[in-house]
Design a protein around this motif. Sequence first.
Motif, short mmCIF file in Angstrom:
data_model
loop_
_atom_site.label_atom_id
_atom_site.label_comp_id
_atom_site.label_asym_id
_atom_site.label_seq_id
_atom_site.Cartn_x
_atom_site.Cartn_y
_atom_site.Cartn_z
N MET A 10 -20.78 -55.10 18.34
CA MET A 10 -20.74 -55.29 19.78
C MET A 10 -19.43 -55.96 20.16
SD MET A 10 -23.45 -57.15 22.35
CE MET A 10 -24.82 -56.11 21.97
N GLY A 11 -18.99 -55.79 21.39
CA GLY A 11 -17.70 -56.30 21.87
C GLY A 11 -17.72 -57.79 22.15
N GLN A 12 -16.88 -58.16 23.04
CA GLN A 12 -16.68 -59.55 23.44
C GLN A 12 -17.98 -60.18 23.93
OE1 GLN A 12 -13.83 -59.59 26.61
NE2 GLN A 12 -12.64 -61.17 25.67
N SER A 13 -18.16 -61.47 23.66
CA SER A 13 -19.36 -62.14 24.15
C SER A 13 -19.31 -62.24 25.67
CB SER A 13 -19.46 -63.55 23.54
OG SER A 13 -18.50 -64.40 24.13
N VAL A 14 -20.48 -62.41 26.28
CA VAL A 14 -20.55 -62.53 27.74
C VAL A 14 -19.69 -63.70 28.20
CG1 VAL A 14 -22.06 -63.03 29.69
CG2 VAL A 14 -22.79 -61.41 27.94
N LYS A 15 -19.80 -64.83 27.55
CA LYS A 15 -19.03 -66.00 27.97
C LYS A 15 -17.53 -65.73 27.89
CE LYS A 15 -18.52 -70.93 27.26
NZ LYS A 15 -18.93 -72.10 26.52
N ALA A 16 -17.06 -65.14 26.80
CA ALA A 16 -15.64 -64.83 26.65
C ALA A 16 -15.19 -63.82 27.70
CB ALA A 16 -15.35 -64.32 25.25
N SER A 17 -16.03 -62.84 27.99
CA SER A 17 -15.65 -61.85 28.99
C SER A 17 -15.60 -62.48 30.38
CB SER A 17 -16.60 -60.65 28.97
OG SER A 17 -17.92 -61.02 29.29
N HIS A 18 -16.50 -63.42 30.67
CA HIS A 18 -16.46 -64.13 31.95
C HIS A 18 -15.16 -64.91 32.09
CE1 HIS A 18 -21.10 -64.30 32.70
NE2 HIS A 18 -20.62 -63.08 32.71
N ILE A 19 -14.79 -65.63 31.05
CA ILE A 19 -13.56 -66.43 31.09
C ILE A 19 -12.36 -65.52 31.30
CG2 ILE A 19 -12.03 -67.89 29.69
CD1 ILE A 19 -14.67 -69.05 28.46
N ASP A 20 -12.31 -64.42 30.58
CA ASP A 20 -11.19 -63.48 30.72
C ASP A 20 -11.16 -62.89 32.13
OD1 ASP A 20 -8.92 -62.06 29.61
OD2 ASP A 20 -10.19 -60.28 29.61
N TYR A 21 -12.32 -62.50 32.65
CA TYR A 21 -12.39 -61.94 34.00
C TYR A 21 -11.89 -62.95 35.03
CZ TYR A 21 -14.04 -60.23 38.43
OH TYR A 21 -14.09 -59.84 39.75
N LEU A 22 -12.38 -64.18 34.95
CA LEU A 22 -12.00 -65.20 35.92
C LEU A 22 -10.50 -65.48 35.86
CD1 LEU A 22 -15.02 -67.64 35.50
CD2 LEU A 22 -14.60 -66.07 37.41
N ARG A 23 -9.96 -65.52 34.67
CA ARG A 23 -8.52 -65.76 34.50
C ARG A 23 -7.71 -64.63 35.13
NH1 ARG A 23 -4.99 -63.79 31.22
NH2 ARG A 23 -6.51 -62.79 29.88
N ARG A 24 -8.11 -63.40 34.88
CA ARG A 24 -7.34 -62.25 35.35
C ARG A 24 -7.53 -61.97 36.84
NH1 ARG A 24 -8.50 -57.35 31.85
NH2 ARG A 24 -6.77 -57.36 30.44
N SER A 25 -8.73 -62.21 37.35
CA SER A 25 -9.04 -61.84 38.74
C SER A 25 -8.66 -62.91 39.74
CB SER A 25 -10.53 -61.54 38.89
OG SER A 25 -11.29 -62.73 38.75
#
Length: 100
Positions: free
Chosen positions: A1-16
């Motif tokens: 499975m890919g990136q964890s939900v928490k890691a994807s949230h952090i990445d999304y918040l940083r980028r968006s």
Amino acid sequence: MGQSVKASHIDYLRRSGDDTIEPDNYIANEHGFASYEIDGEQFTIIQCYGNGSWWQNEFMRLARLHNCKTILFATKRNPKTFERKFGYESVATIMTKEVK
């Protein structure tokens, strides 16, 4: 499975630049995460992160399920990409200026 939900949230918040993950109709799976709302015949994508092609198909399925006529979203990315890849049409431009 890919990136964890928490890691994807952090990445999304940083980028968006968003400061929260919206809980409205929140979905998380191996393709990423998304939230959306339905207002009458309009399906609005609030946030989306992950496999865009998979999410496009899922949003279309959900919009049909709820008898929506249109899908709407905003992006800080180049809208031409979404026009070419998924057939969306730009209908407005939002402009901003910092108050000094």
